[in-house]
Design a protein around this motif. Sequence first.
Motif, PDB file in Angstrom:
ATOM      1  N   ILE A 132       0.856  -1.192   0.000  1.00 48.06           N
ATOM      2  CA  ILE A 132       0.000   0.000   0.000  1.00 48.06           C
ATOM      3  C   ILE A 132       0.895   1.246   0.000  1.00 48.06           C
ATOM      4  O   ILE A 132       1.862   1.315   0.761  1.00 48.06           O
ATOM      5  N   ALA A 177      -2.491   0.197  -4.635  1.00 48.43           N
ATOM      6  CA  ALA A 177      -3.266   0.372  -3.396  1.00 48.43           C
ATOM      7  C   ALA A 177      -2.824   1.668  -2.726  1.00 48.43           C
ATOM      8  O   ALA A 177      -1.618   1.895  -2.557  1.00 48.43           O
ATOM      9  N   GLU A 186      -6.028  -4.067  10.411  1.00 49.85           N
ATOM     10  CA  GLU A 186      -5.606  -3.310   9.243  1.00 49.85           C
ATOM     11  C   GLU A 186      -6.786  -2.637   8.525  1.00 49.85           C
ATOM     12  O   GLU A 186      -7.949  -2.926   8.798  1.00 49.85           O
ATOM     13  N   MET A 236      -4.084 -12.121   0.567  1.00 50.38           N
ATOM     14  CA  MET A 236      -5.031 -12.889   1.342  1.00 50.38           C
ATOM     15  C   MET A 236      -4.853 -14.397   1.186  1.00 50.38           C
ATOM     16  O   MET A 236      -5.454 -15.175   1.910  1.00 50.38           O
TER      17      MET A 236
END
Length: 355
Positions: A69, A123, A184, A231
């Motif tokens: 990110i 991101a 998060e 993930m």
Amino acid sequence: MKLKSSYWQLKNNQEDIEILNKAAHIIKNNGLVAFPTETVYGLGANGLSSVAVEKIFLAKGRPSDNPLILHIAEKKDVYSLAKNISINAEKLMDAFWPGPLTVILPKQGHIPDAVTAGLNTVAIRMPKNDVARDFIRLCQVPIAAPSANISGRPSPTDATTVQKDLDGKVDAIIDGGQANIGLESTVVDCTSDECIILRPGGITKEQLEKVVAVKSATQIESDKTPKAPGMKYKHYSPKASVYLFTEEFLQSNILFLLEFFEQKQWKVGVLASQEVLQKLPKEIISFGGWQCDKTDDLAKNLYRWLRDFDKCGVEIILVSSVRTDNIGQAIMNRLEKAAQTKIIENKQDFDSVFA
Ligand code: TXA
Ligand code: MG
């Protein structure tokens, strides 16, 4: 890299700005700085330098196909990093920035592949933490930052935990106190007309739905959408084995379970609601104690408690599930990833795991 990382504790006085300037200097020289955000601590590097970003992957032991990110201090900074920003994305950024929302957008060409793992999307998030934003401003570049833990371990919500995982692997750690939220950010893919939650987090689905229509990635056939690559990895795991039970099963069978594990001579810990904890004998190590579905406190402390079980030498943690509305969705997402098996609902499930 030096043997010990510099550890700088902020004191809410004038020295803080000197500390943040020193930290920004490290970033400008392509070094690594761990810093507080409202969700969890981040492991930051210059997000426009592949050399700097590659150091993040090395320090964490993170698979290189898991993108990072970019953290920015002002909304206007998003326009130099992303393009073709949809109206829905604008609405989400306006509603939830600064805050625990990460948007996935089509990327501008100059962002290093190391940041995006070669994807054509990026991101981006603007944290709601003054230290984080002052630090990013002083760096004058977007800060690429994953959570500041060794890959696979629970994310750190305070600076001493960062130090335990990453001492000697980063140039400096900024101690800005305990993270507020403890889980998060929510990652939302905004690259098509439909907004898709790739990772539940600090902004709940209910909150998002007040602004735009959203779907969860799990509601969509997996081959149609690129989920957050991160993930798929084992995540959020303490050293102890985690077993997840329905609240009902745990409440009715807790004494039987303790007896069962005692016979096996496994050291057990329990993370559960007040109702379960009050049934425990005093010597059993336990955390939690939330009432009904008041789980904000669980979100805030979950990662710390998982690590605390390890400190106590617990080998097996029995965890009770929570309802998946509001922050419960992010909590259950993390617990399911930390757990060895699906949720144990009845004696048959239990026998199939432990028989
Ligand atoms: O709250 C947070 O988001 C924290 C703090 C430090 O900001 N950061 C964090 O970063 O949790 P990390 O690297 O642990 O998780 C980022 C997630 C991963 O699941 C990753 O796969 C996903 O975001 N992600 C990053 N870029 C993506 C992209 N272009 N497309 C899809 N998923 C992406
Ligand atoms: Mg992480």
